[in-house]
Motif scaffolding. Structure first.
Motif, PDB file in Angstrom:
ATOM      1  N   PHE A 165      -4.253  -8.886  -2.002  1.00 54.19           N
ATOM      2  CA  PHE A 165      -4.201  -8.872  -0.545  1.00 54.19           C
ATOM      3  C   PHE A 165      -3.028  -8.032  -0.047  1.00 54.19           C
ATOM      4  N   GLN A 166      -1.892  -8.144  -0.728  1.00 53.81           N
ATOM      5  CA  GLN A 166      -0.744  -7.318  -0.343  1.00 53.81           C
ATOM      6  C   GLN A 166      -1.080  -5.840  -0.476  1.00 53.81           C
ATOM      7  N   ARG A 167      -1.760  -5.473  -1.553  1.00 57.56           N
ATOM      8  CA  ARG A 167      -2.134  -4.065  -1.711  1.00 57.56           C
ATOM      9  C   ARG A 167      -3.132  -3.653  -0.620  1.00 57.56           C
ATOM     10  N   MET A 168      -4.060  -4.547  -0.282  1.00 55.98           N
ATOM     11  CA  MET A 168      -5.019  -4.247   0.787  1.00 55.98           C
ATOM     12  C   MET A 168      -4.317  -3.896   2.091  1.00 55.98           C
ATOM     13  N   MET A 169      -3.247  -4.623   2.396  1.00 51.59           N
ATOM     14  CA  MET A 169      -2.541  -4.419   3.654  1.00 51.59           C
ATOM     15  C   MET A 169      -1.897  -3.046   3.754  1.00 51.59           C
ATOM     16  N   TYR A 170      -1.674  -2.413   2.618  1.00 51.93           N
ATOM     17  CA  TYR A 170      -0.985  -1.119   2.626  1.00 51.93           C
ATOM     18  C   TYR A 170      -1.859   0.024   2.140  1.00 51.93           C
ATOM     19  N   LEU A 171      -3.171  -0.223   2.008  1.00 48.88           N
ATOM     20  CA  LEU A 171      -4.070   0.855   1.633  1.00 48.88           C
ATOM     21  C   LEU A 171      -4.278   1.797   2.817  1.00 48.88           C
ATOM     22  N   PRO A 172      -4.475   3.081   2.555  1.00 48.74           N
ATOM     23  CA  PRO A 172      -4.675   4.025   3.665  1.00 48.74           C
ATOM     24  C   PRO A 172      -5.998   3.782   4.377  1.00 48.74           C
ATOM     25  N   SER A 173      -6.069   4.285   5.615  1.00 50.78           N
ATOM     26  CA  SER A 173      -7.276   4.075   6.434  1.00 50.78           C
ATOM     27  C   SER A 173      -8.526   4.641   5.779  1.00 50.78           C
ATOM     28  N   ARG A 174      -8.370   5.766   5.065  1.00 53.77           N
ATOM     29  CA  ARG A 174      -9.545   6.394   4.451  1.00 53.77           C
ATOM     30  C   ARG A 174     -10.226   5.479   3.446  1.00 53.77           C
ATOM     31  N   TYR A 175      -9.455   4.571   2.814  1.00 52.22           N
ATOM     32  CA  TYR A 175     -10.057   3.660   1.841  1.00 52.22           C
ATOM     33  C   TYR A 175     -11.058   2.743   2.538  1.00 52.22           C
ATOM     34  N   TYR A 176     -10.665   2.192   3.678  1.00 53.18           N
ATOM     35  CA  TYR A 176     -11.539   1.268   4.400  1.00 53.18           C
ATOM     36  C   TYR A 176     -12.725   1.988   5.022  1.00 53.18           C
ATOM     37  N   GLU A 177     -12.511   3.210   5.449  1.00 54.58           N
ATOM     38  CA  GLU A 177     -13.568   3.927   6.152  1.00 54.58           C
ATOM     39  C   GLU A 177     -14.515   4.650   5.205  1.00 54.58           C
ATOM     40  N   SER A 178     -14.189   4.678   3.921  1.00 55.94           N
ATOM     41  CA  SER A 178     -15.063   5.319   2.948  1.00 55.94           C
ATOM     42  C   SER A 178     -16.157   4.387   2.442  1.00 55.94           C
ATOM     43  N   SER A 210     -14.419  -0.656   0.798  1.00 54.65           N
ATOM     44  CA  SER A 210     -13.868  -1.981   1.080  1.00 54.65           C
ATOM     45  C   SER A 210     -14.920  -3.083   1.038  1.00 54.65           C
ATOM     46  N   GLY A 211     -16.201  -2.694   0.851  1.00 58.23           N
ATOM     47  CA  GLY A 211     -17.267  -3.687   0.921  1.00 58.23           C
ATOM     48  C   GLY A 211     -17.129  -4.825  -0.079  1.00 58.23           C
ATOM     49  N   GLY A 212     -16.588  -4.526  -1.275  1.00 56.64           N
ATOM     50  CA  GLY A 212     -16.482  -5.564  -2.295  1.00 56.64           C
ATOM     51  C   GLY A 212     -15.150  -6.275  -2.333  1.00 56.64           C
ATOM     52  N   LEU A 213     -14.267  -6.024  -1.352  1.00 58.33           N
ATOM     53  CA  LEU A 213     -12.930  -6.616  -1.399  1.00 58.33           C
ATOM     54  C   LEU A 213     -12.981  -8.138  -1.340  1.00 58.33           C
ATOM     55  N   ILE A 214     -13.845  -8.674  -0.483  1.00 57.25           N
ATOM     56  CA  ILE A 214     -13.946 -10.133  -0.366  1.00 57.25           C
ATOM     57  C   ILE A 214     -14.417 -10.732  -1.678  1.00 57.25           C
ATOM     58  N   SER A 215     -15.410 -10.084  -2.294  1.00 55.25           N
ATOM     59  CA  SER A 215     -15.908 -10.563  -3.589  1.00 55.25           C
ATOM     60  C   SER A 215     -14.815 -10.526  -4.646  1.00 55.25           C
ATOM     61  N   ARG A 216     -13.987  -9.490  -4.609  1.00 57.12           N
ATOM     62  CA  ARG A 216     -12.932  -9.367  -5.614  1.00 57.12           C
ATOM     63  C   ARG A 216     -11.879 -10.449  -5.444  1.00 57.12           C
ATOM     64  N   ILE A 217     -11.525 -10.737  -4.215  1.00 55.40           N
ATOM     65  CA  ILE A 217     -10.493 -11.745  -3.971  1.00 55.40           C
ATOM     66  C   ILE A 217     -11.006 -13.141  -4.299  1.00 55.40           C
ATOM     67  N   ILE A 218     -12.254 -13.421  -3.958  1.00 54.92           N
ATOM     68  CA  ILE A 218     -12.781 -14.787  -4.126  1.00 54.92           C
ATOM     69  C   ILE A 218     -13.388 -14.996  -5.518  1.00 54.92           C
ATOM     70  N   TYR A 219     -14.277 -14.094  -5.924  1.00 54.23           N
ATOM     71  CA  TYR A 219     -15.054 -14.309  -7.152  1.00 54.23           C
ATOM     72  C   TYR A 219     -14.359 -13.717  -8.382  1.00 54.23           C
ATOM     73  N   ALA A 232      -3.619   4.098  -4.513  1.00 47.21           N
ATOM     74  CA  ALA A 232      -2.325   4.518  -3.962  1.00 47.21           C
ATOM     75  C   ALA A 232      -2.168   3.977  -2.539  1.00 47.21           C
ATOM     76  N   PRO A 233      -1.044   3.354  -2.223  1.00 48.44           N
ATOM     77  CA  PRO A 233      -0.822   2.876  -0.854  1.00 48.44           C
ATOM     78  C   PRO A 233      -0.574   4.042   0.089  1.00 48.44           C
ATOM     79  N   GLU A 234      -0.420   3.738   1.363  1.00 49.15           N
ATOM     80  CA  GLU A 234      -0.072   4.778   2.327  1.00 49.15           C
ATOM     81  C   GLU A 234       1.186   5.496   1.860  1.00 49.15           C
ATOM     82  N   GLU A 235       1.152   6.803   1.975  1.00 53.59           N
ATOM     83  CA  GLU A 235       2.263   7.598   1.465  1.00 53.59           C
ATOM     84  C   GLU A 235       3.466   7.470   2.392  1.00 53.59           C
ATOM     85  N   GLU A 236       4.591   7.071   1.838  1.00 55.72           N
ATOM     86  CA  GLU A 236       5.836   6.947   2.603  1.00 55.72           C
ATOM     87  C   GLU A 236       6.680   8.181   2.315  1.00 55.72           C
ATOM     88  N   THR A 237       6.619   9.137   3.234  1.00 57.27           N
ATOM     89  CA  THR A 237       7.320  10.404   3.007  1.00 57.27           C
ATOM     90  C   THR A 237       8.654  10.472   3.738  1.00 57.27           C
TER      91      THR A 237
END
Length: 590
Positions: free
Chosen positions: A106-119, A122-131, A323-328
């Motif tokens: 969940f911590q990694r999810m919070m810092y993933l870039p927007s492109r990950y969710y919009e690609s 993210s559809g299986g994230l709930i399954s990964r966390i629960i199952y 990779a999380p959002e790039e902190e430059t």
């Protein structure tokens, strides 16, 4: 070579998984003590069978008759204590590992870039966390429990069998090559099936999430049957894969037990023919041989758990390795003055070949309002998404107060920006907590009340049973669209950022709600640099500057009157939008 590589990858993956249990090694050691007690009691019980038969039943020795029952009670008392330590210890470690894994994902999810969710990934994230995490935790705790606990029991009983009669015990060696072949075949099948089960769970989660989030669209367009069919396809695939797994396990275990029964039959036949073994020794041998089948069966099945855990680890660690959002940046600013400038900015979305923005340049001074207008797909939303670095510009530079936003830390940059969109997300919490969302410290009550009053939130909140402490429901669905929008504006007011982004903030509201929201927006925009996206051009007539976009480029810019007088793209958009309005004709003729 590929098999060796797969084995190496699986070992590395499993070592990484066991790393989550390592911090709790002392608790697990206590569990191992319990496993040792279980193994010792099993061997001790089978060993008692020899004096029980030879000295108790055959020779009728009084001392033996008195001692054996007491020893059996003590053995099972020790077994009970060992069982508690083993089961509770491994369960405790398992729950801690589950907690840690879920927290990490969940911590990694919070810092993933927007492109990950919009690609769509993210559809299986709930399954990964629960199952999937449950499968991982089973691999971390159940596997060591079986391997160590049953392994020690197997060794203890095998040692006793060798001590009693090593010749008979060699008959069981026939099992080794048969077991190895069966285990190898089951291993490959389990891994393939487990991967398919993980995928099917992701498909089910995706359908449920989409149907739940879009339940109004589903109902309005009569899509219930379509969604039910999609859910049934995913569920049927999951059921089919699980049954394949059960079939492999059942057939494999049946063959292993058959091989064990054949070996045991040969042992009994050989012992009866030889006549060299006493009744007590044979009884003890038979009890040990029968008892050893339980640990052997569980050790054979542990491979199923390992393969399931490895399949889950592949999908889970894939998220954690994103990779999380790039902190430059390294520059921190407390509060910007609010000058925003785009210099020759270009951008294209990941995986596409066409630029969405090309050579976009404009500047807005502190406290000014800049409007972005243009047809759908012209790049308006992309431009404002680049400012808080939801995406990074491919070319050019974006500056706040003459500082490149790439030089600012993400936290510092986003502290300068408040966002109010067309569909603002509210969280299933109170109105108060939604307004103060993101506040780590104690809520400033006076600032919150001021924001709620300015955004016209108090007008409806005071009529609710619990006022500002009323829960808004999932995604704020217990409130109207206008009420949700006013809470979003209050949230931006409470944040008090110097730069404001308004993305179609009033386009989906009725007339009365729009009037209240517009009044709240006027207060919100005071003394703030504001970037406004609007389809209705009447809402941006008073902007200090209007930037007109066409196919990702700046077609023209200026004030409302300047652009109308220029009779270019903006004037055409304005005429098309107000062609039925007499006042529009009058304006376009000036």
């Amino acid at each position: 070579m590929s098999k060796a590589k797969d084995t190496g990858n699986s070992l590395r993956l499993y070592r990484r998984l066991l790393g989550y249990a390592w911090p709790y090694k002392w608790v697990f050691l206590v569990a191992v003590v319990g496993m040792i007690m279980l193994s010792a009691s099993a061997a001790g019980f089978t060993a008692l069978m020899k004096p029980l038969m030879d000295e108790g039943f055959v020779q009728r020795d009084v001392a033996t008759i008195k001692m054996i029952p007491l020893l059996i009670v003590l053995l099972f008392l020790a077994r009970g204590i060992g069982n508690f330590l083993a089961q509770y210890g491994t369960a405790w470690v398992g729950r801690r590992v589950t907690f840690d894994l879920r927290t990490s994902i969940f911590q990694r999810m919070m810092y993933l870039p927007s492109r990950y969710y919009e690609s769509g990934a993210s559809g299986g994230l709930i399954s990964r966390i629960i199952y999937d995490v449950e499968q991982l935790a089973a691999g971390v705790t159940q596997v060591p429990y079986v391997v160590i606990g049953d392994g020690l029991t197997l060794l203890a009983l095998a040692g006793w069998l060798l001590y009693l009669n090593w010749k008979l015990t060699l008959v069981f060696a026939v099992l080794l090559p048969v077991t190895a072949l069966l285990m190898r075949a089951m291993n490959r099948r389990f891994l393939r099936t487990s991967v398919e089960i993980q995928k099917s769970m992701g498909e089910i989660s995706q359908v449920v999430r989409e149907a739940s989030d879009g339940q109004r669209v589903v109902k309005a367009f009569g899509g219930q049957a379509m969604e039910i069919r999609a859910f049934n396809r995913g569920s049927e695939n999951n059921r089919h894969q699980n049954m394949r797994k059960v079939a492999v396990s059942a057939i494999g275990m049946g063959l292993l037990q058959l091989a064990g029964a054949v070996a045991l039959g040969l042992v009994i036949y050989t012992a009866l023919l030889s006549g060299e073994i006493t009744a007590g020794s044979f009884t003890s041998y038979l009890v040990a041989a029968l008892w050893i089948m339980g640990p052997s069966r569980r050790l054979a099945r542990v491979n199923e758990t390992i393969q399931t855990a490895l399949a889950a680890a592949h999908s889970t660690f894939a998220v954690m390795d994103e990779a999380p959002e790039e902190e430059t940046g390294s520059v921190n600013i407390e509060r910007a003055r609010g000058r925003v400038e785009y210099r020759h900015v270009g951008f294209r979305y990941h995986g596409t070949e066409q630029d969405v923005l090309d050579d976009v340049s404009f500047r807005v001074e502190p406290g000014q309002v800049l409007a972005l207008v243009g047809q759908s797909g012209s790049g308006k939303s992309t431009i404002v998404s680049l400012l808080p670095r939801f995406y990074r510009a491919a070319r050019g530079a974006i500056l706040i107060d003459d500082t490149d936003i790439n030089d600012l830390t993400l936290a510092s940059l986003r502290r300068q920006i408040a966002l109010v969109g067309q569909e603002n997300i509210l969280f299933d919490d109170s109105i108060r907590r939604n307004i103060a969302y993101g506040e780590e410290d104690a809520i400033d009550a006076s600032r919150l009340m001021e924001a709620a009053r300015a955004a016209h939130v108090l007008e409806f909140a005071e009529r609710l049973p619990e006022g500002l402490d009323t829960r808004v429901g999932e995604r704020g669905m217990l409130l109207s669209g206008g009420q949700r929008q006013r809470i979003a504006i209050a949230r931006a007011l409470y944040k008090n950022a110097p730069i404001l982004i308004l993305d179609e903030a009033t386009s989906a509201l009725d007339t009365e709600s729009e009037r209240l929201v517009q009044a709240a927006l006027q207060k919100l925009m005071l003394h703030r640099t504001t970037l406004v996206i609007a389809h209705r051009l009447s809402t941006v007539e008073h902007a200090d500057k209007i930037v007109v976009l066409a196919q990702g480029r700046v077609a023209e810019s200026g004030t409302h009157r300047e652009l109308l007088a220029r009779n270019g793209v903006y004037a055409g958009l304005y005429r098309n939008q107000f062609q039925d309005s007499p006042s529009a004709d009058k304006v376009t003729q000036t």
